[in-house]
Each structure stands twice: as structure tokens, then as C-alpha cells.
Scaffold this active site. Sequence first.
Site, mmCIF file in Angstrom:
data_model
loop_
_atom_site.group_PDB
_atom_site.id
_atom_site.type_symbol
_atom_site.label_atom_id
_atom_site.label_comp_id
_atom_site.label_asym_id
_atom_site.label_seq_id
_atom_site.Cartn_x
_atom_site.Cartn_y
_atom_site.Cartn_z
ATOM 1 N N SER A 129 9.215 0.387 6.425
ATOM 2 C CA SER A 129 8.120 0.899 7.400
ATOM 3 C C SER A 129 8.115 -0.112 8.705
ATOM 4 O O SER A 129 7.308 -0.046 9.499
ATOM 5 C CB SER A 129 6.759 0.762 6.745
ATOM 6 O OG SER A 129 6.688 1.902 5.919
ATOM 7 N N ARG A 242 2.313 12.831 10.194
ATOM 8 C CA ARG A 242 1.264 12.055 9.022
ATOM 9 C C ARG A 242 0.134 13.227 8.912
ATOM 10 O O ARG A 242 -0.398 13.308 7.662
ATOM 11 C CB ARG A 242 0.516 10.745 9.530
ATOM 12 C CG ARG A 242 1.490 9.592 9.519
ATOM 13 C CD ARG A 242 1.042 8.381 10.210
ATOM 14 N NE ARG A 242 2.129 7.542 10.062
ATOM 15 C CZ ARG A 242 2.234 6.680 10.705
ATOM 16 N NH1 ARG A 242 1.447 6.102 11.902
ATOM 17 N NH2 ARG A 242 3.404 5.473 10.622
ATOM 18 N N GLU A 362 6.624 8.529 5.470
ATOM 19 C CA GLU A 362 5.929 8.677 6.790
ATOM 20 C C GLU A 362 5.203 7.558 7.189
ATOM 21 O O GLU A 362 3.907 7.616 7.679
ATOM 22 C CB GLU A 362 5.154 9.914 6.983
ATOM 23 C CG GLU A 362 5.174 10.688 8.365
ATOM 24 C CD GLU A 362 6.326 11.264 8.791
ATOM 25 O OE1 GLU A 362 6.477 11.860 9.911
ATOM 26 O OE2 GLU A 362 7.129 11.664 7.855
#
Length: 382
Positions: A129, A242, A362
Site C-alpha cells: 500500500s 474504493r 485497493e
Amino acid sequence: MNLTGDEQQMVELVADFVDRRVRPGVRDFEADDIYPEEFIEEMKALGFFGLLVPAEFGGVDVSTACFALVTEQLARGWMSLAGAIGGHSVISYLIRTFGTAEQQRRYLPGMADGSIRATMALTEPGGGSDLQAMRTGAVRDGDHWVIDGSKTWISNAAHAQLFGLLCITDRGACPAHRGMSVILAEPGDGLIVSKKLPKLGYRGVEACEVVFDGYRVAGADILGGVPNAGWGQMMRGLEVGRIQVAARALGVGQAALDDAVRYAQQRESFGKPIWRHQSVGNLLADMATKQQAARLLTLNAAEKLDAGERADMEAGMAKLFASEAAMQIALDAIRVHGGYGYSKEYDVERYFRDAPLMIVGEGTNEIQRNVIAAQLIARNKI
């Protein structure tokens, strides 16, 4: 939420497709991790790949709220099918929003009918991430760029004709995100889709490693035609992404809730349906409440985006809450089913395997909390 008549018909069309085709046949693909070619072809014909493509390019051009509800319906049947349009729809949104006129003419008609399948290429093996730790980079060579690096967990990579690649185009930029660009990369020499990664759930649709080894693109292949604008572009796209992940979680949660409610009425113990036992009834009440709260958060984020407002905090909240709710609802559905919930004879074990993807995908939920906190302070500075 106010859908148009056409949008409502689209949601109903997807629901019918799911009930008529997907739910009866999902086990033929899921158990053996088989790519669902026949479902994908039907989705193309029904226009599902063109949901966020403008009508002038042959798309359906629905609102983000409608897109979320369509995604929910697909995921209610099989979460992997919702994943098949996830990254594709984000790239559709990026090209329609930031692409040059030539990029829009080149890609959007094919993306609308599904003849061009697109995916995002963000995550790297050592970065996860932390996108600002990105190492994949492009070096200018005359009018071209030469790209080297690797990406991982790229959904639909083996079936993609277009990669929305986020990479570094200015290594001297500080902070690093100011030197990133989104490059529209097509399969060719130097773009290598390597191994398919084995997964707990989210089966059927592949996730692969993608290696760029001396891969060359023209300057015109940078999204919007101007380098080093990619971070802002992709962050805007991830608001859509998202919301889509939150909607996938809604679909999994709804499927698990529906199955639990049905089973709790059919199964009897101690002379009455098990839902009448307070311990089971309380589970169902909590599951339904979490599901409704998740849906409202998701639609709120979608409506903010449709209104042209910044929605990173709202999309983060929706993704965070809906994914955690789906995981809990799936687990509680197993509890309602008892021992049968642990058996592949029932679908609830599949929901439990699919739900974790929305927590870690995500941007992990830990990252979502960081985004929410930062935006909360930014919007309420004293």
C-alpha cells in the site's frame, strides 16, 4: 439516491443475470479456479464493461451510484465477476476524466464493448500500500519512455489489453508522488505477464505479476499527455475504485445475509425455526443492520462523487466499513448454518473466503483509516 429509469432497469438487468445465470453456475468455475469466459462474454454483450464510458463512445454512462448497485448485484452472484469490471471501470473513468481527445477516441469505444479490457497496475512486490515507495520507473529516450520494474496482484492481467500503469517519471521529485505518471500500456515486447498467484478466494479471475523489462511507450501514451500528473489522477480514480470495492463487499454481505435468513426459516431445532432462538435472531438482526449501514455509506460516497465533490474520505469510510461488515456477516452466516456452513455444500463458505479481499485490496483498511483521519483533520482545521 435517485436513479433514472434507465439506471434502475440496468440494476434489474444485472440482478436477473445473476439469479438466472451466475448463481446456478458459479460452482462450475469457482471450485477449480477456472476463468469464467462465458459469463464475461455475456457481461460484454449486456454492456457491463461500458458502465462508466460516455455514451458518445458507446458506453452506458451511468452514475457512480448506479455503478455501485450494479457491482453489488454482480458480487451477490460471485464476487469475482465484480472484480472483472473493477480496474477496467477505474481506467475508463481516468481516461474519460483526464485523457486526451486522442486517448479517448483510441480506447473508450473498445472499453465500452469489452473488446479492450483494462486493469490497474499499482502494487509492487516490496511496496504494498506504500505507493510512494514505488520503484518501477520510466526513463525518457527521445520521444519515448523506457520502463523497467514489476507490479504484483494485478487482477485480470492475463486478459487485459490495456494497463493503467502508475510509475515514476521523475526520480528527482520531492515528495516522490510529484514525479509519478499514469501510462497507458498495451501488451508488447518488454511487458511480461508472469505467474498467476494462488488465492484463498476471488477465484476464477486471475491476479498476476507483471514485469516491465525495457518496455517502450510513446510520450503520447502518458495519461493526459503531460508527465508527472499521475498521482493526483490515480488518487481520483481510487475514489471510484474504493466505492467499487465497498460495493463488492455489499454484494458478498447481501448474499450471506440472504442465505442465512433463508436457512434460519427452514432449519428447525427444539421444535421451532432456529431464527426464533434469540441467539440466532440476534445474529440476523445485527447482520441486517450492518448491511444497511454499509449500503448507506457506499451510496453516500457515490453521490458525493457524482456531485463533483471530493470523496476520498467518504470512499475510504465506505470501503472500510463495508468490507469489515461483509467479513463479519459472512462469519455470522456460517454460525447460523452451523456445521453446514463449513461445508462446500453451501455457498456461505465461499463468501467467507471472498470477503477478506475487500479488507486488504485497493489500499488496506489500515491505510483507509490513515486517509480518513488525515481528511478529517484537513476539513476541520482549527
